[in-house]
Write a protein that holds these residues in place. Structure first.
Motif, PDB file in Angstrom:
ATOM      1  N   LEU A 303      18.684  -4.470 -18.642  1.00 35.05           N
ATOM      2  CA  LEU A 303      18.250  -3.113 -18.950  1.00 35.05           C
ATOM      3  C   LEU A 303      17.877  -2.410 -17.663  1.00 35.05           C
ATOM      4  CD1 LEU A 303      14.611  -2.835 -20.145  1.00 35.05           C
ATOM      5  CD2 LEU A 303      15.579  -5.097 -19.862  1.00 35.05           C
ATOM      6  N   THR A 304      18.192  -1.127 -17.637  1.00 38.96           N
ATOM      7  CA  THR A 304      17.756  -0.273 -16.549  1.00 38.96           C
ATOM      8  C   THR A 304      17.168   0.984 -17.171  1.00 38.96           C
ATOM      9  OG1 THR A 304      18.384   0.781 -14.458  1.00 38.96           O
ATOM     10  CG2 THR A 304      19.953   0.958 -16.276  1.00 38.96           C
ATOM     11  N   GLY A 305      16.401   1.724 -16.415  1.00 37.49           N
ATOM     12  CA  GLY A 305      15.788   2.928 -16.961  1.00 37.49           C
ATOM     13  C   GLY A 305      14.903   3.596 -15.937  1.00 37.49           C
ATOM     14  N   ASP A 306      14.097   4.538 -16.390  1.00 37.32           N
ATOM     15  CA  ASP A 306      13.172   5.191 -15.471  1.00 37.32           C
ATOM     16  C   ASP A 306      12.125   4.166 -15.014  1.00 37.32           C
ATOM     17  OD1 ASP A 306      10.336   5.855 -16.957  1.00 37.32           O
ATOM     18  OD2 ASP A 306      12.007   5.785 -18.380  1.00 37.32           O
ATOM     19  N   PRO A 307      11.633   4.297 -13.793  1.00 37.69           N
ATOM     20  CA  PRO A 307      10.740   3.270 -13.236  1.00 37.69           C
ATOM     21  C   PRO A 307       9.497   2.993 -14.069  1.00 37.69           C
ATOM     22  CG  PRO A 307      11.528   4.727 -11.493  1.00 37.69           C
ATOM     23  CD  PRO A 307      11.979   5.336 -12.788  1.00 37.69           C
ATOM     24  N   VAL A 308       8.906   4.019 -14.668  1.00 35.33           N
ATOM     25  CA  VAL A 308       7.670   3.797 -15.434  1.00 35.33           C
ATOM     26  C   VAL A 308       7.952   2.932 -16.656  1.00 35.33           C
ATOM     27  CG1 VAL A 308       5.865   4.906 -16.805  1.00 35.33           C
ATOM     28  CG2 VAL A 308       6.578   5.915 -14.628  1.00 35.33           C
ATOM     29  N   THR A 309       9.011   3.245 -17.397  1.00 38.08           N
ATOM     30  CA  THR A 309       9.323   2.473 -18.604  1.00 38.08           C
ATOM     31  C   THR A 309       9.657   1.031 -18.255  1.00 38.08           C
ATOM     32  OG1 THR A 309      10.115   4.448 -19.759  1.00 38.08           O
ATOM     33  CG2 THR A 309      10.838   2.313 -20.605  1.00 38.08           C
ATOM     34  N   VAL A 310      10.501   0.838 -17.256  1.00 37.04           N
ATOM     35  CA  VAL A 310      10.874  -0.531 -16.872  1.00 37.04           C
ATOM     36  C   VAL A 310       9.654  -1.308 -16.397  1.00 37.04           C
ATOM     37  CG1 VAL A 310      12.281  -1.934 -15.315  1.00 37.04           C
ATOM     38  CG2 VAL A 310      13.262   0.106 -16.358  1.00 37.04           C
ATOM     39  N   ASP A 311       8.773  -0.656 -15.648  1.00 36.61           N
ATOM     40  CA  ASP A 311       7.560  -1.330 -15.173  1.00 36.61           C
ATOM     41  C   ASP A 311       6.674  -1.742 -16.344  1.00 36.61           C
ATOM     42  OD1 ASP A 311       5.756  -2.084 -12.877  1.00 36.61           O
ATOM     43  OD2 ASP A 311       4.444  -0.665 -13.906  1.00 36.61           O
ATOM     44  N   ARG A 312       6.549  -0.869 -17.354  1.00 39.65           N
ATOM     45  CA  ARG A 312       5.747  -1.229 -18.527  1.00 39.65           C
ATOM     46  C   ARG A 312       6.354  -2.419 -19.260  1.00 39.65           C
ATOM     47  NH1 ARG A 312       3.984   4.414 -21.586  1.00 39.65           N
ATOM     48  NH2 ARG A 312       2.847   5.346 -19.839  1.00 39.65           N
ATOM     49  N   VAL A 313       7.674  -2.420 -19.388  1.00 41.93           N
ATOM     50  CA  VAL A 313       8.350  -3.528 -20.076  1.00 41.93           C
ATOM     51  C   VAL A 313       8.100  -4.835 -19.328  1.00 41.93           C
ATOM     52  CG1 VAL A 313      10.621  -4.500 -20.617  1.00 41.93           C
ATOM     53  CG2 VAL A 313      10.099  -2.116 -21.203  1.00 41.93           C
TER      54      VAL A 313
END
Length: 443
Positions: A303-313
């Protein structure tokens, strides 16, 4: 209200457990109204806040739903009754084309890739404290995403698409939020959304994915997230083309606060180009599973995405499993770099079977859908009767109820292991079972 069943408990956990047990045991049925919180608090001799906390837990688990003054009811499809249980058992002598599995003959052998991963581990053992994503794996995954026009973003790894999507939803949404979902859509996802306490909002489909007018309605209604399958949509085979992608991107751009989740379900099994929607909302994720091209048991998705969402995951993942096995990451990297899957050949093989069945059905006056991937969706006038008639003719298909919210009835056929000799007899059976053909859209 509840018949003879009496809710018990003194604490919120005990009260919610009493209701959940009754739902699982069939003592409380979908649609039954629960007592008002103050009334139940009086009956149990507890503070109303205790009952409120119990009801909140039940909502978050997808067991009940609350509609303001109309009170709280057992969900029509509680989380304890998964759509996967809506299936047809194929008796001896009946061909099972219901499970959605890839053709084993098109899956690559894993022994060399696993051996290469083991050799790497012998040289550099995987230990606590190491990065959760192998650097070479991340570079290869990011390069493939770049080649498909996916916006820049960090790369993470989850245990399959559903695991990734669950983590994203939990990281970004709160119970009660509305989520736009494809209808028909992936049954497991339609189960997951209410199980997280979220409210699914169905969006009609055609061969090119979500209908813009339907998505516009969902966005106006205030959905907090939109979930879209880019290619090989399950169960309809829809694939988003360039023109449809432009329309959907324009709609999403007007709602930058909405979370966008894209599932590239057809990665490495279809040869249609990817037209990503990502980049027009502030929060987004694109997920790619290895299941269909390399084998379901690998249990790995990028998965890739915006940094905030990926960091939360990743932050939440560290508190649970920690990471997805780096041995598996190395094995998948070896499969990618060695060209273990001939994407063009796999796409051609599934395409020939899919197109042959859709064409054969058209010749018999039955409209079916299957633009990409390994499934064909056949609208029927009576789903239960169609499934029964097909069983009698020697074919077990997946009931459309596993994939529908408000969409018309249908059945899903997986073409993975069909041969040229199967097409005619199967098309005859489907034509006999389908009944009058409905209108052109899936919604």
């Amino acid at each position: 209200m509840l018949g003879e069943y009496r809710i018990t408990g003194r604490g919120a956990a005990e009260i919610s457990a009493s209701v959940e047990w009754a739902v699982g045991a069939g003592e409380l049925r979908p649609g039954q109204l629960l007592p008002p919180m103050r009334e139940l608090a009086t009956e149990l001799g507890v503070n109303p806040n205790t009952v409120a906390a119990a009801y909140r837990t039940l909502r978050e688990r997808g067991v009940i739903e609350t509609a303001g003054r109309r009170g709280s009811r057992i969900r029509p499809r509680p989380a304890s009754t998964a759509r996967g249980s809506i299936r047809v058992e194929a008796p001896p002598g009946v061909r099972d084309i219901s499970e959605g599995n890839p053709d084993p003959a098109l899956l690559p052998p894993l022994h060399e890739a696993l051996a290469a991963a083991a050799r790497h581990n012998a040289e550099r053992p995987g230990l606590y404290g190491q990065a959760p994503v192998e650097a070479e794996f991340a570079r290869a995954a990011r390069a493939a995403l770049d080649a498909d026009g996916v916006p820049a973003g960090p790369v993470s790894v989850a245990s399959g698409s559903l695991d990734a999507i669950e983590r994203v939803l939990a990281a970004r949404l709160r119970p009660g939020d509305a989520v736009a979902v494809e209808d028909p859509g992936w049954g497991s996802l339609l189960d997951l959304v209410p199980a997280l306490g979220l409210r699914p909002v169905p969006v009609e489909m055609d061969d090119e994915g979500p209908l813009p007018a339907a998505l516009a309605r969902a966005l106006r209604a205030g959905v907090r997230a939109v979930m879209v399958t880019d290619r090989a949509q399950n169960p309809t085979g829809a694939a988003i083309g360039a023109a449809r992608a432009a329309e959907l991107r324009a709609l999403l751009a007007a709602h930058p606060g909405v979370l966008l989740i894209e599932d590239d379900h057809g990665h490495h099994i279809v040869d249609l180009p990817l037209h990503p929607l990502a980049g027009v909302t502030d929060s987004w994720v694109l997920v790619r599973s290895t299941a269909k091209a390399y084998g379901p048991d690998l249990r790995l998705a990028v998965l890739t995405g915006d940094p905030v969402t990926v960091d939360r995951v990743e932050g939440r993942q560290r508190l649970g499993p920690g990471w997805v096995s780096r041995l598996l990451q190395r094995a998948v990297l070896q499969l990618w770099t060695s060209g273990a899957v001939d994407v063009a050949e796999v796409a051609r093989s599934y395409g020939e079977r899919r197109d042959a069945l859709v064409t054969a059905l058209a010749e018999r006056g039955v409209e079916a859908y299957g633009r990409s991937g390994m499934n064909v969706w056949v609208p029927v006038s009576d789903e239960t009767g169609a499934v029964a008639r097909l069983l009698g003719a020697g074919w077990a298909v997946a009931p459309g109820a596993r994939f529908r919210l408000a969409a018309p009835q249908g059945v899903r056929v997986t073409v993975s292991e069909l041969t040229a000799d199967d097409i005619g007899p199967l098309a005859d059976a489907l034509a006999s079972a389908a009944g009058p053909a409905p209108a052109r859209t899936h919604g």
